[in-house]
Structures are given as C-alpha cells and as structure tokens.
Design an enzyme around this catalytic site. Structure first.
Site, PDB file in Angstrom:
ATOM      1  N   SER A  14      -5.797  59.845  26.806  1.00 20.70           N
ATOM      2  CA  SER A  14      -7.171  60.157  26.398  1.00 20.70           C
ATOM      3  C   SER A  14      -7.159  60.658  24.963  1.00 20.70           C
ATOM      4  O   SER A  14      -6.129  61.095  24.444  1.00 20.70           O
ATOM      5  CB  SER A  14      -7.795  61.215  27.315  1.00 20.70           C
ATOM      6  OG  SER A  14      -7.180  62.473  27.141  1.00 20.70           O
ATOM      7  N   GLY A  15      -8.325  60.578  24.343  1.00 15.34           N
ATOM      8  CA  GLY A  15      -8.498  61.119  22.999  1.00 15.34           C
ATOM      9  C   GLY A  15      -9.642  62.097  23.002  1.00 15.34           C
ATOM     10  O   GLY A  15     -10.466  62.123  23.925  1.00 15.34           O
ATOM     11  N   ARG A  16      -9.683  62.921  21.970  1.00 16.65           N
ATOM     12  CA  ARG A  16     -10.778  63.888  21.881  1.00 16.65           C
ATOM     13  C   ARG A  16     -11.003  64.239  20.415  1.00 16.65           C
ATOM     14  O   ARG A  16     -10.070  64.177  19.593  1.00 16.65           O
ATOM     15  CB  ARG A  16     -10.476  65.129  22.711  1.00 16.65           C
ATOM     16  CG  ARG A  16      -9.297  65.912  22.255  1.00 16.65           C
ATOM     17  CD  ARG A  16      -8.470  66.428  23.418  1.00 16.65           C
ATOM     18  NE  ARG A  16      -7.144  65.837  23.322  1.00 16.65           N
ATOM     19  CZ  ARG A  16      -6.578  65.102  24.255  1.00 16.65           C
ATOM     20  NH1 ARG A  16      -7.196  64.868  25.385  1.00 16.65           N
ATOM     21  NH2 ARG A  16      -5.388  64.581  24.080  1.00 16.65           N
TER      22      ARG A  16
ATOM     23  N   ASP B 179       1.597  64.288  17.434  1.00 16.79           N
ATOM     24  CA  ASP B 179       0.921  65.335  18.200  1.00 16.79           C
ATOM     25  C   ASP B 179       1.869  66.449  18.645  1.00 16.79           C
ATOM     26  O   ASP B 179       1.466  67.614  18.734  1.00 16.79           O
ATOM     27  CB  ASP B 179       0.157  64.758  19.389  1.00 16.79           C
ATOM     28  CG  ASP B 179       0.994  63.855  20.299  1.00 16.79           C
ATOM     29  OD1 ASP B 179       2.225  63.786  20.132  1.00 16.79           O
ATOM     30  OD2 ASP B 179       0.387  63.198  21.178  1.00 16.79           O
ATOM     31  N   THR B 180       3.134  66.121  18.868  1.00 14.52           N
ATOM     32  CA  THR B 180       4.078  67.184  19.237  1.00 14.52           C
ATOM     33  C   THR B 180       4.340  68.118  18.064  1.00 14.52           C
ATOM     34  O   THR B 180       4.513  69.322  18.250  1.00 14.52           O
ATOM     35  CB  THR B 180       5.399  66.587  19.747  1.00 14.52           C
ATOM     36  OG1 THR B 180       5.124  65.650  20.777  1.00 14.52           O
ATOM     37  CG2 THR B 180       6.303  67.677  20.301  1.00 14.52           C
TER      38      THR B 180
ATOM     39  N   THR C 179       1.636  63.575  29.224  1.00  9.89           N
ATOM     40  CA  THR C 179       2.131  62.301  29.735  1.00  9.89           C
ATOM     41  C   THR C 179       3.644  62.215  29.548  1.00  9.89           C
ATOM     42  O   THR C 179       4.372  61.739  30.413  1.00  9.89           O
ATOM     43  CB  THR C 179       1.430  61.138  29.012  1.00  9.89           C
ATOM     44  OG1 THR C 179       0.025  61.235  29.245  1.00  9.89           O
ATOM     45  CG2 THR C 179       1.929  59.799  29.512  1.00  9.89           C
TER      46      THR C 179
ATOM     47  N   ASN D 174      13.101  63.659  24.617  1.00 13.87           N
ATOM     48  CA  ASN D 174      11.968  63.158  25.395  1.00 13.87           C
ATOM     49  C   ASN D 174      12.370  63.070  26.857  1.00 13.87           C
ATOM     50  O   ASN D 174      13.360  62.421  27.197  1.00 13.87           O
ATOM     51  CB  ASN D 174      11.564  61.760  24.917  1.00 13.87           C
ATOM     52  CG  ASN D 174      10.777  61.785  23.639  1.00 13.87           C
ATOM     53  OD1 ASN D 174      11.110  62.526  22.728  1.00 13.87           O
ATOM     54  ND2 ASN D 174       9.754  60.961  23.558  1.00 13.87           N
TER      55      ASN D 174
ATOM     56  N   GLY E 245      -1.329  69.961  28.329  1.00 17.35           N
ATOM     57  CA  GLY E 245      -2.022  69.826  29.604  1.00 17.35           C
ATOM     58  C   GLY E 245      -1.208  70.265  30.793  1.00 17.35           C
ATOM     59  O   GLY E 245      -1.749  70.792  31.778  1.00 17.35           O
TER      60      GLY E 245
END
Length: 477
Positions: free
Chosen positions: A13-15, A230-231, A252, A289, A395
C-alpha cells in the site's frame, strides 16, 4: 512549525502523510491511502507506476499547502527513460520470475567475493544488478531511476539518484560512496545510465507548472530527497536512546540489523549474507532481509480472512513449536497459495502440516521470530556490537503476538513502535532541510521518543526451548 507531505510507498500500500514538526511537536496525519501491489500482464509481474503517480497527486491535492514534499519507497526496482525523458514500460516487480538463475550467470563474470568487497550487499536474486542482467538493456534506454527518483522526476523534471536507494542496487561502491564504474564495466552497463547521486536532505527542485496546477500547491514548493529507501527512513525514526540497539523494520519484509558508522565487508559477513546499505547522515544499515509478514498476508488473502485480531488470539492459544518452517525458503517468495506451500514445505521436512488457520499463523510467527533471533545474534557477533534493546518499528509493531515471540526468541526487551516509522523518518529529514533545529539522528530520535508512545515486551519462556526450535529449523550453528 513546518508542514510537510511524506509520500510513503510500501510493497502492498501507499500513503500520503501530513507531517507537522516544531519545538516538541511531531504530528503525523494520514491524508490518503491507496492500494499498491503486483499486476500480472501475460507472463510478467509489474508495478502500476501510473496508478501510484496519480494516487500521489491525489494525496498532495488533499494535503493542501505544504512547505515541502518527500518520497520514499521499497528498494531495487527501477524505471528506464529514453533520451526524451519518456518511461520505457511499466517497472517490473522484484517478485517476477525473470531473475531466476540470473544471479549464477552474473557471478561467472564477477565473483561473489568481488561483488561484496565493492558493494557490501546481500546476495538476493532480485537485486537491481540481476534485474538489469535479466532484462538486457534496451537501445533506447538513457537513464535508470529508482522508484522514488522516478516519481520525483515527474514532479520536478530533475534527474538524480538518492544514495540510500542507490546503495541497494549492487552497483554502488559502499566505501567510496559512488557508483562503481568497475562493476558497470564488467557487466556491460553504460555509466551514463546511472544518474548523479544526491544526499538525503538535498532539494531536487520545485514543482513543475502542470503538477502545481493539478495539485493546487505553490509552484515554489520544493521536493526534498529523504532517505528514499523506506527502511532508511524507518531507521531515522527508531526511538533509540543510545547506540546499543538493534532494529526490525517489520512489514511485508523484515529488515533485521544494526546501525553502524562503517561497512563490515569481512568474509564472515559475506558468508552470512549480511548487507551494508546506506543510511541517512552517512550511516550504514548492517542488516539482513528476512521474510516478513508477506507469508501471513498471502495466507489471509487465500483464506479471505480479514479479522486478523481474532486469528492472532486463536494463534496465541495454539500449541507452541508444533510446526516450524524456514520463512526465507525460496518457495515463499512469489505470490500464490501460501497455505498450500506451507503444507508442502512441512511434508518435505518430515513434519505434519498445521491443521488449522490458527496453527498455521502460529507456525509462521514462531518461524519469523526464530529467523530474527538467528539474524540478530549473527549481526552482533560479526559486527562486534552488543545490543541491550530491540526496536520493532513499522506495521509489524502492532502485531502483539509477533512482538512477544520476538522478545522471547531473542532474549531481549522489545520496544514496539512507531508504526509509521518510514513516514516519520521522511518527515524529519524534510523538516531539518527546511531549517528545523534537528542537527543529528540523536535529536530526531529524541523527538520521536518524546512524542510517540511505545509498548515494551519483556522476554518470557525458556531459552532452551528456542535453542531447540532454532536447531530444528536451521540446524546447529
């Protein structure tokens, strides 16, 4: 008080988030959330990049007047532009099968030892270098842009590559902090394809007139490079009080590791498949990862199960260590019927498959906690960095069962939160670039601690039980 828009794109998802930063203030409000995920077109798995661009503009329109915009996303994927700046096809998803067996072919040209000595990067079959080798360069290709750089280009018309995401390509010299001309030459990649590098906090440019008109934002609004992986943005928002911490950026994917001042390029690090990715302010994210909540998400999708809290309560009551899997096994990478794959994995390892949804979830979460335990212990040993506390951000910090199992497995207190860590890190870097007195990561993290509530999980249970479980899955180490 600075008011900024953070475009935060995850793999599902994006926001667009509105951030407000001032003296003792760090507020985050979700403005617009939208779907993101793979699109199968014939035999290729794509990202719907035009949907993401349109959704980003919708969010910026709803945000209203802001002082700046910043974009972060997942790593490794890219778009290719022609000489006129036009996109040559929808970016291909890293879970696409085109890279199957490609890594082995590239390693015939440049050895794993040479690659690691230059890039310090974990060997993953979907790294950008292997995607490029699988694709073969199109004659029209003039410029490669990672996903946040591509979207930033469409906002401003300015081309460049932010370092934290560039460092995930396996084309970046982690010590020199430049693109590796040696690797580019060895694999036949024109250096002209790789754009100039940017630092987090650099201003890309201001909005193009058409973008300003569509969003209602001022044409003078700057777009600021953040930790565009993003990390990297998430780690900025780890609310650590000192250096003796580890983190799991849990979503994810789970990124499990340490923050260091310099890369660790030893044979031990390479053999353990640790990566040295760039962080904000020149830091190194020394991590591995680990498969994250992807397996659980795919199980929910196949089951049509939306009530995760009930599933987790039932899983908490399921018998411990009944069934265990290696969550990083290759059969769990691609989209598909994950419950069936878990059953097949269990039978292949001589185990009776889980007999209920609750037992399956218990299996997945305990197996993830074991993978975190193994990774974290290896990281501390290889980097010679002791750890007193484990921060779980993103999340996955909302998953109480996973957080408790992680504390139990790792034998460390877990501090869970903030949930929207990547958006917070994005906002903080923008605010500093705009002049807020946040001189270093310590100041940014202190502001996160002062403004966000964390939940603490203390280790429970018997360490010997986790020792035995780890031996079952990974063998004796």
């Amino acid at each position: 008080m600075k008011r900024v828009a953070a475009v935060d794109l995850g793999a599902s998802s994006g926001r667009v988030m509105l951030g407000e930063v001032g003296d003792g203030v760090l507020n985050l409000t979700e403005i617009h959330r939208f779907w993101n995920g793979p699109v199968q077109l014939r035999d290729t798995l794509h990202w719907d990049i035009l949907h993401l661009y349109h959704s980003m503009l919708e969010g910026l329109t709803q945000a209203g007047s802001v002082d700046s915009v910043g974009i972060d996303s997942w790593a490794v994927d890219y778009g290719l532009l022609d000489s006129a700046g036009h996109l040559l096809g929808n970016p291909i998803h890293y879970r696409d099968s085109r890279t199957d067996a490609v890594m082995e072919k590239v390693l015939e040209t440049v050895s794993a030892e040479e690659l690691y000595a230059i890039t310090g990067l974990q060997q993953l079959p979907f790294n950008t270098i292997y995607q490029l080798a699988a694709e073969g360069l199109r004659k029209q290709a003039e410029t490669l842009l990672m996903i946040p750089d591509l979207l930033g280009y469409w906002l401003t018309g300015e081309i460049g590559a932010e370092r934290t995401n560039a460092s995930t390509t396996q084309l970046y010299d982690v010590r020199a902090r430049e693109w590796s001309s040696e690797l580019a030459r060895r694999i036949g990649l024109p250096m002209e394809l790789l754009p100039p590098l940017r630092e987090p906090g650099d201003v890309l440019g201001t909005l193009l007139p058409a973008v300003a008109e569509e969003t209602g934002l001022a044409a003078t609004t700057p777009v600021i490079a953040v930790g565009s992986h993003d990390t990297a943005s998430s780690v900025v928002a780890v609310p650590a009080a000192d250096e003796r911490f580890a983190y799991i950026s849990s979503g994810t994917w789970s990124l499990v590791g340490l923050e260091l001042d310099a890369p660790v390029l030893s044979a031990e690090a390479r053999e353990a498949n640790f990566t040295n990715e760039g962080g904000v302010d020149g830091r190194i994210r020394f991590l591995r990862n680990v498969m994250g909540l992807w397996i659980l998400q795919e199980c929910q999708r196949i089951w049509g199960a939306d009530d995760l809290p009930t599933l987790l309560r039932d899983a908490a009551d399921a018998p411990p260590f009944a069934v265990l899997i290696d969550p990083d096994a290759p059969e769990f990478l691609a989209p598909g019927n994950m419950p069936r794959r878990i059953e097949e994995h269990c039978r292949a390892s001589g185990q009776e498959p889980p007999q209920s949804q609750a037992a399956t979830i218990r299996c997945v979460l305990e197996s993830l906690a074991l993978a975190y335990r193994r990774t974290l212990r290896q990281a501390q040993t290889i980097a010679d960095r002791p750890v007193d506390v484990l921060h779980v951000i993103g999340g996955g910090s909302q998953n109480e069962l996973l957080c408790q199992l992680t504390a139990d497995a790792c034998g460390l207190p877990v501090l869970a939160g903030p949930v929207e860590a990547s958006a917070l890190g994005n906002v903080l870097v923008q605010a500093r670039a705009l002049g807020e007195p946040l001189p270093d990561l310590g100041a940014m993290r202190a502001l996160v601690r002062a403004t966000h509530q964390l939940r603490r999980y203390e280790p429970q249970g018997k360490p010997a039980d986790w020792d035995a479980a780890e031996s079952r899955v990974f063998g004796t180490r």
